[in-house]
Design a protein around this motif. Structure first.
Motif, PDB file in Angstrom:
ATOM      1  N   ASP A   1      -5.578   0.657   5.923  1.00  0.00           N
ATOM      2  CA  ASP A   1      -5.120   0.602   4.158  1.00  0.00           C
ATOM      3  C   ASP A   1      -5.955   0.633   3.399  1.00  0.00           C
ATOM      4  O   ASP A   1      -7.077  -0.437   3.559  1.00  0.00           O
ATOM      5  N   LYS A   2      -6.050   1.561   2.517  1.00  0.00           N
ATOM      6  CA  LYS A   2      -7.159   1.420   1.336  1.00  0.00           C
ATOM      7  C   LYS A   2      -6.980   0.375   0.473  1.00  0.00           C
ATOM      8  O   LYS A   2      -8.068   0.221  -0.366  1.00  0.00           O
TER       9      LYS A   2
ATOM     10  N   GLY B   1       0.838  -1.090  -0.224  1.00  0.00           N
ATOM     11  CA  GLY B   1       0.029  -0.018   0.158  1.00  0.00           C
ATOM     12  C   GLY B   1       0.694   1.303  -0.006  1.00  0.00           C
ATOM     13  O   GLY B   1       2.102   1.189  -0.076  1.00  0.00           O
ATOM     14  N   GLU B   2       0.232   2.554  -0.055  1.00  0.00           N
ATOM     15  CA  GLU B   2       0.962   3.727  -0.135  1.00  0.00           C
ATOM     16  C   GLU B   2       1.671   3.801   1.317  1.00  0.00           C
ATOM     17  O   GLU B   2       1.295   3.770   2.513  1.00  0.00           O
ATOM     18  N   GLY B   3       3.056   3.742   1.313  1.00  0.00           N
ATOM     19  CA  GLY B   3       3.985   3.947   2.175  1.00  0.00           C
ATOM     20  C   GLY B   3       4.031   2.735   3.157  1.00  0.00           C
ATOM     21  O   GLY B   3       4.440   2.715   4.294  1.00  0.00           O
ATOM     22  N   ARG B   4       3.583   1.553   2.519  1.00  0.00           N
ATOM     23  CA  ARG B   4       3.503   0.130   3.330  1.00  0.00           C
ATOM     24  C   ARG B   4       3.812  -0.644   2.421  1.00  0.00           C
ATOM     25  O   ARG B   4       3.740  -1.194   1.326  1.00  0.00           O
TER      26      ARG B   4
END
Length: 400
Positions: free
Chosen positions: A284-285, A193-196
Protein backbone atom coordinates in the motif's frame (compact mmCIF):
# COMPACT_ATOMS: atom_id res chain seq x y z
CA UNK A 1 26.31 18.22 -6.92
CA UNK A 2 29.18 17.23 -9.23
CA UNK A 3 29.45 18.37 -12.81
CA UNK A 4 29.43 16.05 -15.77
CA UNK A 5 32.79 14.28 -15.55
CA UNK A 6 35.39 14.04 -18.27
CA UNK A 7 35.95 10.47 -17.09
CA UNK A 8 32.46 9.32 -16.08
CA UNK A 9 33.58 5.88 -14.95
CA UNK A 10 35.49 7.32 -12.00
CA UNK A 11 33.05 9.97 -10.79
CA UNK A 12 29.72 9.32 -9.08
CA UNK A 13 27.04 11.83 -10.05
CA UNK A 14 24.22 12.83 -7.74
CA UNK A 15 20.55 12.91 -8.68
CA UNK A 16 19.57 16.29 -10.03
CA UNK A 17 16.58 17.67 -11.87
CA UNK A 18 17.12 20.95 -13.69
CA UNK A 19 14.08 23.15 -14.17
CA UNK A 20 14.05 25.58 -17.07
CA UNK A 21 11.09 27.68 -18.15
CA UNK A 22 10.93 27.69 -21.95
CA UNK A 23 8.40 30.20 -23.16
CA UNK A 24 10.18 31.33 -26.31
CA UNK A 25 10.81 28.06 -28.18
CA UNK A 26 9.01 24.73 -28.32
CA UNK A 27 10.93 21.48 -27.97
CA UNK A 28 10.29 20.82 -31.66
CA UNK A 29 11.84 24.16 -32.67
CA UNK A 30 14.89 23.67 -30.45
CA UNK A 31 15.58 20.18 -31.77
CA UNK A 32 15.07 21.22 -35.37
CA UNK A 33 17.46 24.14 -34.92
CA UNK A 34 20.14 21.67 -33.80
CA UNK A 35 19.67 19.48 -36.85
CA UNK A 36 17.42 16.79 -35.36
CA UNK A 37 15.14 15.43 -38.08
CA UNK A 38 13.56 12.47 -36.27
CA UNK A 39 13.29 10.78 -32.89
CA UNK A 40 13.66 7.18 -31.77
CA UNK A 41 11.08 4.97 -30.11
CA UNK A 42 11.19 1.31 -29.15
CA UNK A 43 9.59 0.59 -32.53
CA UNK A 44 11.90 2.68 -34.68
CA UNK A 45 11.99 6.26 -35.93
CA UNK A 46 9.16 8.74 -35.35
CA UNK A 47 8.76 12.29 -36.71
CA UNK A 48 9.39 15.39 -34.62
CA UNK A 49 5.72 16.20 -34.99
CA UNK A 50 4.96 13.44 -32.47
CA UNK A 51 5.81 16.02 -29.79
CA UNK A 52 2.96 18.31 -30.77
CA UNK A 53 0.20 18.87 -28.20
CA UNK A 54 2.14 17.09 -25.46
CA UNK A 55 3.85 18.25 -22.29
CA UNK A 56 7.54 17.64 -22.93
CA UNK A 57 10.44 17.02 -20.55
CA UNK A 58 14.01 16.33 -21.61
CA UNK A 59 15.92 13.70 -19.64
CA UNK A 60 19.70 13.93 -19.65
CA UNK A 61 21.03 10.59 -18.45
CA UNK A 62 23.72 7.95 -19.02
CA UNK A 63 24.06 4.21 -18.62
CA UNK A 64 27.34 4.52 -16.67
CA UNK A 65 25.68 6.72 -14.03
CA UNK A 66 24.30 4.74 -11.09
CA UNK A 67 21.90 7.49 -9.92
CA UNK A 68 20.56 7.62 -13.49
CA UNK A 69 19.87 3.89 -13.50
CA UNK A 70 18.09 4.26 -10.16
CA UNK A 71 16.01 7.23 -11.25
CA UNK A 72 14.87 5.98 -14.68
CA UNK A 73 12.55 3.19 -13.36
CA UNK A 74 10.90 5.67 -11.00
CA UNK A 75 10.39 8.14 -13.83
CA UNK A 76 9.08 5.34 -16.06
CA UNK A 77 6.33 4.53 -13.54
CA UNK A 78 5.36 8.19 -13.43
CA UNK A 79 5.35 8.42 -17.24
CA UNK A 80 3.14 5.37 -17.68
CA UNK A 81 0.70 6.44 -14.98
CA UNK A 82 0.29 9.96 -16.37
CA UNK A 83 -0.24 8.73 -19.93
CA UNK A 84 -2.62 5.96 -18.85
CA UNK A 85 -4.87 8.69 -17.44
CA UNK A 86 -4.88 10.25 -20.92
CA UNK A 87 -5.94 13.71 -19.79
CA UNK A 88 -2.64 15.54 -20.31
CA UNK A 89 -0.21 13.51 -22.47
CA UNK A 90 3.40 13.58 -21.31
CA UNK A 91 6.42 12.92 -23.49
CA UNK A 92 9.99 12.55 -22.32
CA UNK A 93 13.00 12.85 -24.61
CA UNK A 94 16.14 10.98 -23.64
CA UNK A 95 19.39 12.78 -24.43
CA UNK A 96 22.33 10.49 -23.74
CA UNK A 97 25.53 11.44 -21.96
CA UNK A 98 27.09 8.09 -22.85
CA UNK A 99 30.29 7.88 -24.90
CA UNK A 100 29.28 5.15 -27.32
CA UNK A 101 26.16 3.93 -29.04
CA UNK A 102 26.23 0.52 -27.36
CA UNK A 103 25.82 2.11 -23.92
CA UNK A 104 23.14 4.40 -25.34
CA UNK A 105 21.19 1.42 -26.68
CA UNK A 106 21.46 -0.48 -23.39
CA UNK A 107 20.17 2.49 -21.39
CA UNK A 108 17.39 3.37 -23.85
CA UNK A 109 16.18 -0.23 -23.87
CA UNK A 110 14.60 0.23 -20.41
CA UNK A 111 12.84 3.49 -21.30
CA UNK A 112 9.22 3.72 -22.50
CA UNK A 113 9.65 7.21 -24.02
CA UNK A 114 11.41 8.74 -27.03
CA UNK A 115 15.08 9.50 -27.55
CA UNK A 116 17.18 11.87 -29.59
CA UNK A 117 19.37 9.70 -31.89
CA UNK A 118 22.85 9.09 -30.51
CA UNK A 119 25.27 11.81 -31.53
CA UNK A 120 27.85 12.92 -28.97
CA UNK A 121 28.34 16.31 -30.63
CA UNK A 122 24.60 16.98 -30.80
CA UNK A 123 24.12 15.90 -27.20
CA UNK A 124 26.88 18.26 -26.13
CA UNK A 125 25.12 21.15 -27.86
CA UNK A 126 21.82 20.27 -26.18
CA UNK A 127 23.55 20.08 -22.79
CA UNK A 128 24.87 23.58 -23.38
CA UNK A 129 21.54 24.90 -24.65
CA UNK A 130 19.67 23.68 -21.57
CA UNK A 131 22.54 24.50 -19.19
CA UNK A 132 22.88 20.93 -17.95
CA UNK A 133 25.95 20.38 -15.79
CA UNK A 134 25.03 17.18 -13.95
CA UNK A 135 22.99 14.05 -14.49
CA UNK A 136 20.40 12.72 -14.25
CA UNK A 137 18.69 15.98 -15.12
CA UNK A 138 15.05 16.39 -16.08
CA UNK A 139 14.14 19.64 -17.81
CA UNK A 140 10.39 20.36 -17.99
CA UNK A 141 9.70 22.63 -20.98
CA UNK A 142 7.02 24.96 -19.68
CA UNK A 143 6.34 28.65 -19.31
CA UNK A 144 5.05 28.13 -15.76
CA UNK A 145 7.19 28.60 -12.66
CA UNK A 146 9.04 25.44 -11.66
CA UNK A 147 10.20 24.48 -8.13
CA UNK A 148 13.90 24.70 -7.33
CA UNK A 149 16.11 21.70 -8.01
CA UNK A 150 15.88 20.08 -4.57
CA UNK A 151 12.16 20.75 -4.30
CA UNK A 152 11.53 19.20 -7.70
CA UNK A 153 13.54 16.11 -6.76
CA UNK A 154 11.56 15.71 -3.57
CA UNK A 155 8.31 16.42 -5.36
CA UNK A 156 8.76 13.55 -7.81
CA UNK A 157 10.17 11.17 -5.20
CA UNK A 158 7.36 11.94 -2.73
CA UNK A 159 4.35 12.23 -5.00
CA UNK A 160 5.17 10.21 -8.11
CA UNK A 161 2.66 10.79 -10.90
CA UNK A 162 0.72 13.22 -8.72
CA UNK A 163 3.64 15.65 -9.10
CA UNK A 164 2.84 16.20 -12.79
CA UNK A 165 3.04 18.83 -14.34
CA UNK A 166 5.96 19.67 -11.98
CA UNK A 167 5.02 23.30 -11.35
CA UNK A 168 5.19 25.37 -8.18
CA UNK A 169 1.43 25.70 -8.29
CA UNK A 170 1.06 21.91 -8.29
CA UNK A 171 3.51 21.54 -5.40
CA UNK A 172 1.50 23.98 -3.29
CA UNK A 173 -1.70 22.10 -4.12
CA UNK A 174 -0.13 18.82 -2.98
CA UNK A 175 1.11 20.35 0.26
CA UNK A 176 -2.38 21.66 1.00
CA UNK A 177 -3.84 18.20 0.37
CA UNK A 178 -1.33 16.69 2.81
CA UNK A 179 -2.23 19.30 5.43
CA UNK A 180 -5.93 18.59 5.01
CA UNK A 181 -5.35 14.86 5.57
CA UNK A 182 -3.15 15.57 8.60
CA UNK A 183 -5.39 18.13 10.27
CA UNK A 184 -8.76 17.65 8.58
CA UNK A 185 -10.25 15.46 11.30
CA UNK A 186 -11.09 12.60 8.93
CA UNK A 187 -9.37 9.43 10.18
CA UNK A 188 -10.82 7.28 7.41
CA UNK A 189 -9.39 9.57 4.75
CA UNK A 190 -6.02 9.53 6.51
CA UNK A 191 -5.67 5.77 6.96
CA UNK A 192 -7.66 4.15 4.14
CA UNK A 193 -5.87 3.44 0.86
CA UNK A 194 -6.98 3.09 -2.73
CA UNK A 195 -9.46 0.21 -2.74
CA UNK A 196 -8.69 -0.56 0.91
CA UNK A 197 -10.75 0.31 3.98
CA UNK A 198 -9.15 -2.23 6.36
CA UNK A 199 -5.86 -2.69 8.19
CA UNK A 200 -4.11 -6.04 8.56
CA UNK A 201 -3.62 -7.98 11.78
CA UNK A 202 -0.61 -10.19 12.54
CA UNK A 203 -2.43 -13.51 12.38
CA UNK A 204 -1.07 -14.79 9.11
CA UNK A 205 -2.70 -11.99 7.14
CA UNK A 206 -6.25 -13.30 7.53
CA UNK A 207 -7.37 -10.75 10.11
CA UNK A 208 -8.73 -7.36 9.16
CA UNK A 209 -9.61 -4.27 11.15
CA UNK A 210 -12.01 -1.91 9.35
CA UNK A 211 -10.69 1.65 9.48
CA UNK A 212 -14.13 3.04 10.48
CA UNK A 213 -13.81 1.08 13.75
CA UNK A 214 -11.02 3.47 14.76
CA UNK A 215 -13.12 6.62 14.50
CA UNK A 216 -13.41 8.28 17.91
CA UNK A 217 -10.30 6.56 19.30
CA UNK A 218 -6.89 7.99 20.07
CA UNK A 219 -4.57 6.42 17.47
CA UNK A 220 -0.81 6.08 17.65
CA UNK A 221 0.85 5.88 14.22
CA UNK A 222 4.03 3.94 14.87
CA UNK A 223 6.70 4.41 12.18
CA UNK A 224 9.48 1.86 12.41
CA UNK A 225 11.50 -0.89 10.73
CA UNK A 226 12.54 -4.42 11.67
CA UNK A 227 16.24 -3.77 10.94
CA UNK A 228 16.50 -0.87 13.41
CA UNK A 229 17.77 -1.67 16.95
CA UNK A 230 16.17 1.52 18.39
CA UNK A 231 12.86 0.39 16.88
CA UNK A 232 13.24 -3.04 18.47
CA UNK A 233 13.77 -1.42 21.87
CA UNK A 234 10.84 0.94 21.46
CA UNK A 235 8.55 -1.81 20.17
CA UNK A 236 9.03 -3.63 23.47
CA UNK A 237 8.25 -0.48 25.46
CA UNK A 238 5.16 0.17 23.36
CA UNK A 239 4.00 -3.45 23.71
CA UNK A 240 4.17 -3.15 27.49
CA UNK A 241 2.19 0.09 27.53
CA UNK A 242 -0.29 -1.32 25.01
CA UNK A 243 -0.84 -4.47 27.08
CA UNK A 244 -1.32 -2.43 30.25
CA UNK A 245 -3.89 -0.19 28.56
CA UNK A 246 -5.64 -3.24 27.14
CA UNK A 247 -5.78 -4.89 30.57
CA UNK A 248 -7.34 -1.73 31.97
CA UNK A 249 -9.92 -1.77 29.14
CA UNK A 250 -8.38 1.43 27.76
CA UNK A 251 -7.97 -0.33 24.42
CA UNK A 252 -11.55 0.73 23.73
CA UNK A 253 -10.25 4.27 23.29
CA UNK A 254 -6.70 3.64 22.00
CA UNK A 255 -5.12 1.78 19.10
CA UNK A 256 -1.67 1.58 17.54
CA UNK A 257 -1.21 1.39 13.76
CA UNK A 258 2.19 0.24 12.52
CA UNK A 259 3.55 2.02 9.44
CA UNK A 260 6.59 0.06 8.30
CA UNK A 261 9.52 1.75 6.59
CA UNK A 262 11.12 -1.60 5.71
CA UNK A 263 12.53 -1.78 2.20
CA UNK A 264 11.51 -5.32 1.29
CA UNK A 265 8.67 -7.69 2.07
CA UNK A 266 10.81 -10.16 4.00
CA UNK A 267 11.85 -7.47 6.48
CA UNK A 268 8.27 -6.18 6.60
CA UNK A 269 6.86 -9.60 7.47
CA UNK A 270 9.57 -10.19 10.07
CA UNK A 271 8.68 -6.90 11.73
CA UNK A 272 4.91 -7.30 11.73
CA UNK A 273 4.62 -11.01 12.57
CA UNK A 274 4.77 -10.54 16.34
CA UNK A 275 3.05 -7.18 16.69
CA UNK A 276 -0.22 -7.11 18.67
CA UNK A 277 -1.64 -4.15 16.72
CA UNK A 278 -2.82 -3.67 13.11
CA UNK A 279 -0.61 -2.38 10.31
CA UNK A 280 -0.69 -0.86 6.82
CA UNK A 281 -0.18 -3.54 4.09
CA UNK A 282 3.27 -3.72 2.51
CA UNK A 283 2.08 -3.01 -1.05
CA UNK A 284 0.00 0.00 0.00
CA UNK A 285 1.36 3.41 -1.02
CA UNK A 286 -0.18 4.83 2.16
CA UNK A 287 3.00 3.73 3.98
CA UNK A 288 5.02 6.24 1.97
CA UNK A 289 2.23 8.82 1.97
CA UNK A 290 1.95 8.82 5.77
CA UNK A 291 5.72 9.25 6.15
CA UNK A 292 5.50 12.29 3.87
CA UNK A 293 2.35 13.73 5.44
CA UNK A 294 3.87 13.64 8.93
CA UNK A 295 7.39 14.55 7.83
CA UNK A 296 8.99 11.40 9.26
CA UNK A 297 12.77 11.74 9.07
CA UNK A 298 13.85 9.45 11.91
CA UNK A 299 12.55 6.20 13.35
CA UNK A 300 11.12 5.08 15.65
CA UNK A 301 8.42 7.73 15.71
CA UNK A 302 4.96 7.67 17.27
CA UNK A 303 2.50 10.28 16.02
CA UNK A 304 -0.61 10.63 18.16
CA UNK A 305 -3.88 11.32 16.35
CA UNK A 306 -6.56 12.51 18.74
CA UNK A 307 -10.15 11.37 19.02
CA UNK A 308 -11.12 14.24 16.71
CA UNK A 309 -8.94 12.81 13.93
CA UNK A 310 -6.36 15.61 14.14
CA UNK A 311 -2.70 15.41 15.10
CA UNK A 312 -2.51 15.66 18.89
CA UNK A 313 1.21 15.08 19.48
CA UNK A 314 4.43 14.27 17.68
CA UNK A 315 6.09 13.17 20.93
CA UNK A 316 4.39 9.84 21.43
CA UNK A 317 7.70 7.97 21.46
CA UNK A 318 9.10 10.14 24.23
CA UNK A 319 5.90 9.86 26.28
CA UNK A 320 5.80 6.06 26.04
CA UNK A 321 9.51 5.74 26.82
CA UNK A 322 9.30 8.03 29.85
CA UNK A 323 5.89 7.24 31.31
CA UNK A 324 4.61 4.02 29.75
CA UNK A 325 0.84 3.52 29.91
CA UNK A 326 0.59 6.30 32.50
CA UNK A 327 1.36 8.73 29.67
CA UNK A 328 -1.90 8.01 27.84
CA UNK A 329 -3.16 9.83 25.77
CA UNK A 330 0.49 10.82 25.22
CA UNK A 331 -0.07 14.54 24.70
CA UNK A 332 1.75 17.63 25.95
CA UNK A 333 -1.16 18.31 28.30
CA UNK A 334 -0.80 14.85 29.82
CA UNK A 335 2.94 15.42 30.27
CA UNK A 336 2.21 18.58 32.24
CA UNK A 337 -0.30 16.71 34.41
CA UNK A 338 2.21 13.95 35.19
CA UNK A 339 5.02 16.38 35.94
CA UNK A 340 2.77 18.36 38.28
CA UNK A 341 1.64 15.18 40.07
CA UNK A 342 5.26 14.05 40.48
CA UNK A 343 6.23 17.47 41.81
CA UNK A 344 3.46 17.34 44.40
CA UNK A 345 4.43 13.79 45.40
CA UNK A 346 8.02 14.91 45.82
CA UNK A 347 6.96 17.79 48.05
CA UNK A 348 5.04 15.38 50.27
CA UNK A 349 8.03 13.07 50.56
CA UNK A 350 10.36 15.92 51.37
CA UNK A 351 14.13 15.60 51.33
CA UNK A 352 14.71 14.00 54.71
CA UNK A 353 16.09 10.51 55.03
CA UNK A 354 13.72 7.96 56.54
CA UNK A 355 14.08 4.57 58.21
CA UNK A 356 12.37 1.33 57.28
CA UNK A 357 12.02 -1.36 59.94
CA UNK A 358 13.21 -4.03 57.49
CA UNK A 359 16.45 -2.31 56.52
CA UNK A 360 19.42 -1.18 58.56
CA UNK A 361 20.35 1.94 56.57
CA UNK A 362 18.55 5.22 56.08
CA UNK A 363 16.54 5.63 52.87
CA UNK A 364 16.60 8.77 50.79
CA UNK A 365 13.81 10.01 48.45
CA UNK A 366 14.80 10.22 44.80
CA UNK A 367 13.69 9.68 41.23
CA UNK A 368 14.33 6.41 39.40
CA UNK A 369 13.30 5.55 35.86
CA UNK A 370 12.56 1.96 36.87
CA UNK A 371 13.20 -0.23 39.89
CA UNK A 372 11.82 -3.26 41.72
CA UNK A 373 10.45 -2.62 45.19
CA UNK A 374 12.20 -4.82 47.76
CA UNK A 375 9.01 -5.01 49.81
CA UNK A 376 6.19 -5.84 47.38
CA UNK A 377 8.52 -7.06 44.59
CA UNK A 378 6.63 -5.02 42.02
CA UNK A 379 8.18 -2.68 39.50
CA UNK A 380 8.25 0.97 40.38
CA UNK A 381 8.91 4.18 38.48
CA UNK A 382 9.72 7.76 39.40
CA UNK A 383 9.75 8.40 43.15
CA UNK A 384 11.53 5.80 45.27
CA UNK A 385 13.05 5.50 48.72
CA UNK A 386 16.56 4.19 48.12
CA UNK A 387 19.57 3.20 50.15
CA UNK A 388 22.78 4.87 49.03
CA UNK A 389 24.88 2.10 50.60
CA UNK A 390 23.23 -0.94 49.02
CA UNK A 391 20.76 -1.90 46.33
CA UNK A 392 17.57 -1.47 48.34
CA UNK A 393 14.52 0.39 46.98
CA UNK A 394 10.98 0.88 48.20
CA UNK A 395 7.82 2.32 46.82
CA UNK A 396 7.05 5.30 49.07
CA UNK A 397 3.74 3.59 49.91
CA UNK A 398 5.59 0.43 51.07
CA UNK A 399 7.52 2.19 53.84
CA UNK A 400 7.12 0.36 57.14
Amino acid sequence: MPSLPSNPHTTLCSLHLGALAMSDQSALDVLASHGVTCLLSSHGQVPLSSLENRSVCILFSANWCRPCRTFVPQLARLYETVNAAGEHPLEILFVSSDHDEKAFDEHFRCMPWLAVPFDASLHGRLNKHYRVHRIPSLVPLTSEEIPGHDELIGMIEDYGAEAFPFTKKRLEELKLLDASRREGGNLERLLAGEGRDCLLLSDGGAGRLPVPHLVGKTVGLYFGASWSPPCSDFTQQLKEAYAELKAAARDQCFEVIFVSTDGNKEEFEAGTSSMPWPFIPYEDKSRKDLCRIFGIRRIPALIIVGRDGRTASREGREMVSEYGAMGFPFTAERRREIEEALREEGEKLGRREVKDARHEHALKPGMAKAYVCDSCKREGRFWALSCEDCNYDLHPTCLN
